[in-house]
Scaffold this motif. Sequence first.
Motif, mmCIF file in Angstrom:
data_model
loop_
_atom_site.group_PDB
_atom_site.id
_atom_site.type_symbol
_atom_site.label_atom_id
_atom_site.label_comp_id
_atom_site.label_asym_id
_atom_site.label_seq_id
_atom_site.Cartn_x
_atom_site.Cartn_y
_atom_site.Cartn_z
ATOM 1 N N ALA A 179 0.802 -1.223 0.000
ATOM 2 C CA ALA A 179 0.000 0.000 0.000
ATOM 3 C C ALA A 179 0.834 1.272 0.000
ATOM 4 N N SER A 180 1.986 1.246 0.668
ATOM 5 C CA SER A 180 2.771 2.467 0.821
ATOM 6 C C SER A 180 3.436 2.883 -0.497
ATOM 7 N N PRO A 181 3.368 4.163 -0.861
ATOM 8 C CA PRO A 181 4.028 4.624 -2.092
ATOM 9 C C PRO A 181 5.553 4.576 -2.005
ATOM 10 N N SER A 182 6.097 4.472 -0.802
ATOM 11 C CA SER A 182 7.553 4.477 -0.645
ATOM 12 C C SER A 182 8.208 3.168 -1.041
ATOM 13 N N VAL A 183 7.393 2.132 -1.312
ATOM 14 C CA VAL A 183 7.946 0.842 -1.723
ATOM 15 C C VAL A 183 7.268 0.329 -3.000
ATOM 16 N N GLY A 184 6.855 1.266 -3.862
ATOM 17 C CA GLY A 184 6.285 0.874 -5.145
ATOM 18 C C GLY A 184 7.328 0.200 -6.026
ATOM 19 N N ASP A 185 6.868 -0.467 -7.064
ATOM 20 C CA ASP A 185 7.781 -1.195 -7.955
ATOM 21 C C ASP A 185 8.821 -0.282 -8.601
ATOM 22 N N TRP A 186 8.481 0.990 -8.797
ATOM 23 C CA TRP A 186 9.405 1.921 -9.452
ATOM 24 C C TRP A 186 10.640 2.227 -8.598
ATOM 25 N N ILE A 187 10.590 1.885 -7.316
ATOM 26 C CA ILE A 187 11.775 2.081 -6.475
ATOM 27 C C ILE A 187 12.907 1.185 -6.966
ATOM 28 N N MET A 188 12.619 -0.108 -7.144
ATOM 29 C CA MET A 188 13.624 -1.066 -7.599
ATOM 30 C C MET A 188 13.790 -1.058 -9.111
ATOM 31 N N LYS A 189 12.745 -0.618 -9.826
ATOM 32 C CA LYS A 189 12.789 -0.577 -11.291
ATOM 33 C C LYS A 189 12.433 0.840 -11.745
ATOM 34 N N PRO A 190 13.414 1.739 -11.756
ATOM 35 C CA PRO A 190 13.146 3.151 -12.072
ATOM 36 C C PRO A 190 12.481 3.362 -13.422
ATOM 37 N N GLU A 191 12.693 2.424 -14.345
ATOM 38 C CA GLU A 191 12.086 2.567 -15.672
ATOM 39 C C GLU A 191 10.566 2.484 -15.637
ATOM 40 N N LEU A 192 9.988 2.042 -14.501
ATOM 41 C CA LEU A 192 8.543 1.973 -14.350
ATOM 42 C C LEU A 192 7.950 3.281 -13.828
ATOM 43 N N SER A 209 31.838 -5.098 -6.550
ATOM 44 C CA SER A 209 32.428 -6.437 -6.681
ATOM 45 C C SER A 209 33.054 -6.490 -8.070
ATOM 46 N N GLU A 210 32.239 -6.220 -9.090
ATOM 47 C CA GLU A 210 32.751 -5.920 -10.418
ATOM 48 C C GLU A 210 32.137 -4.582 -10.803
ATOM 49 N N VAL A 211 32.379 -4.128 -12.017
ATOM 50 C CA VAL A 211 31.805 -2.845 -12.428
ATOM 51 C C VAL A 211 30.294 -3.016 -12.599
ATOM 52 N N LYS A 212 29.523 -2.146 -11.954
ATOM 53 C CA LYS A 212 28.068 -2.212 -12.041
ATOM 54 C C LYS A 212 27.519 -0.837 -12.418
ATOM 55 N N VAL A 213 26.307 -0.870 -12.974
ATOM 56 C CA VAL A 213 25.601 0.359 -13.294
ATOM 57 C C VAL A 213 24.453 0.521 -12.316
ATOM 58 N N GLY A 214 24.137 1.752 -11.967
ATOM 59 C CA GLY A 214 23.046 1.984 -11.025
ATOM 60 C C GLY A 214 22.442 3.360 -11.182
ATOM 61 N N VAL A 215 21.387 3.601 -10.406
ATOM 62 C CA VAL A 215 20.629 4.852 -10.440
ATOM 63 C C VAL A 215 20.466 5.357 -9.017
ATOM 64 N N THR A 216 20.576 6.668 -8.832
ATOM 65 C CA THR A 216 20.290 7.249 -7.527
ATOM 66 C C THR A 216 19.841 8.691 -7.702
ATOM 67 N N ARG A 217 19.053 9.159 -6.759
ATOM 68 C CA ARG A 217 18.749 10.588 -6.735
ATOM 69 C C ARG A 217 20.043 11.357 -6.476
ATOM 70 N N LYS A 218 20.166 12.522 -7.074
ATOM 71 C CA LYS A 218 21.392 13.309 -6.914
ATOM 72 C C LYS A 218 21.652 13.619 -5.445
ATOM 73 N N THR A 219 20.571 13.823 -4.677
ATOM 74 C CA THR A 219 20.730 14.147 -3.257
ATOM 75 C C THR A 219 21.280 12.976 -2.451
ATOM 76 N N GLN A 220 21.263 11.762 -3.035
ATOM 77 C CA GLN A 220 21.752 10.570 -2.333
ATOM 78 C C GLN A 220 23.203 10.234 -2.673
ATOM 79 N N GLU A 259 19.649 3.024 -17.388
ATOM 80 C CA GLU A 259 20.176 1.852 -16.695
ATOM 81 C C GLU A 259 19.835 0.572 -17.445
ATOM 82 N N VAL A 260 18.604 0.449 -17.907
ATOM 83 C CA VAL A 260 18.187 -0.744 -18.647
ATOM 84 C C VAL A 260 19.046 -0.941 -19.892
ATOM 85 N N SER A 261 19.336 0.156 -20.607
ATOM 86 C CA SER A 261 20.136 0.037 -21.829
ATOM 87 C C SER A 261 21.567 -0.390 -21.542
#
Length: 264
Positions: A69-82, A113-124, A153-155
């Motif tokens: 129910a909480s908007p803070s844990v919607g699917d778009w948190i883990m999958k920003p493309e959503l 661990s190896e080179v990874k790609v990720g997404v974060t808010r600039k403030t984080q 990130e997906v690309s």
Amino acid sequence: MTYQGILSKMPTEFGKPIRYYLVFEDSFLNLNQMLGKEMEIHFEGYQCLNCGKKKKIYRQGHCYDCFYASPSVGDWIMKPELSTAHLGIADRDLEYESKVQLQPHLVYLASSSEVKVGVTRKTQMPTRWIDQGAEQAIAILEVPNRYLAGITEVSLKNHFSDKTNWRKMLTNDIILADLADHRLKLQNLLPAEVQEFFVADKVDLYELHYPVLEYPKKVSSLNLDNTPHHKGRLMGIKGQYLIFEDGTVFNVRAYEGYAVRIEL
């Protein structure tokens, strides 16, 4: 000395080394000062971080009902493309989602661990890199919303991992690469929608230093549901993990919403 409270993600301060804290309702613990000393963790119950009820934690510090129910844990948190707030479309709560999604986001490369790609808010930045135990990190580009960061990130997932191997990260089995060179070579891999945000000029490389006295050769994860009590000598903190002398590691963030008693 005894500390009691509900676990939540450890706040950090950037430094050499990074400083870590456990923060409870009425007290806090400077974990760097505990290095080389024994501590005991006792599991005593649950408390949902969203509703505050003493209900079993389902995921991400939330009980079952709040997780769905909480908007803070919607699917778009883990999958920003959503993310859909840029379209004016709500997932669970458009006001909340707009505040989080419609702000500058970074797409980055990190060596955790190896080179990874990720997404974060600039403030984080650099908190996000600290939380995943990255040794080095560099921003690829800055975009105005979470959706654009997500499709970028997906690309790039076809060329870089989007996961951290936590065992390698905690045993310091790290592949350090030239992240600046990787960054320059990936421009043609970016979606057309974000090409305008890529700047080829030199971008700062962050190096992160963790408070670790000694890395273990092998690690085993502490599960509070199965092992409600653990005593050991704290040898390091990396990512959101406590590292003990016997190779036991404890992912504090994975146990958000768990009530614990810590004895020093």
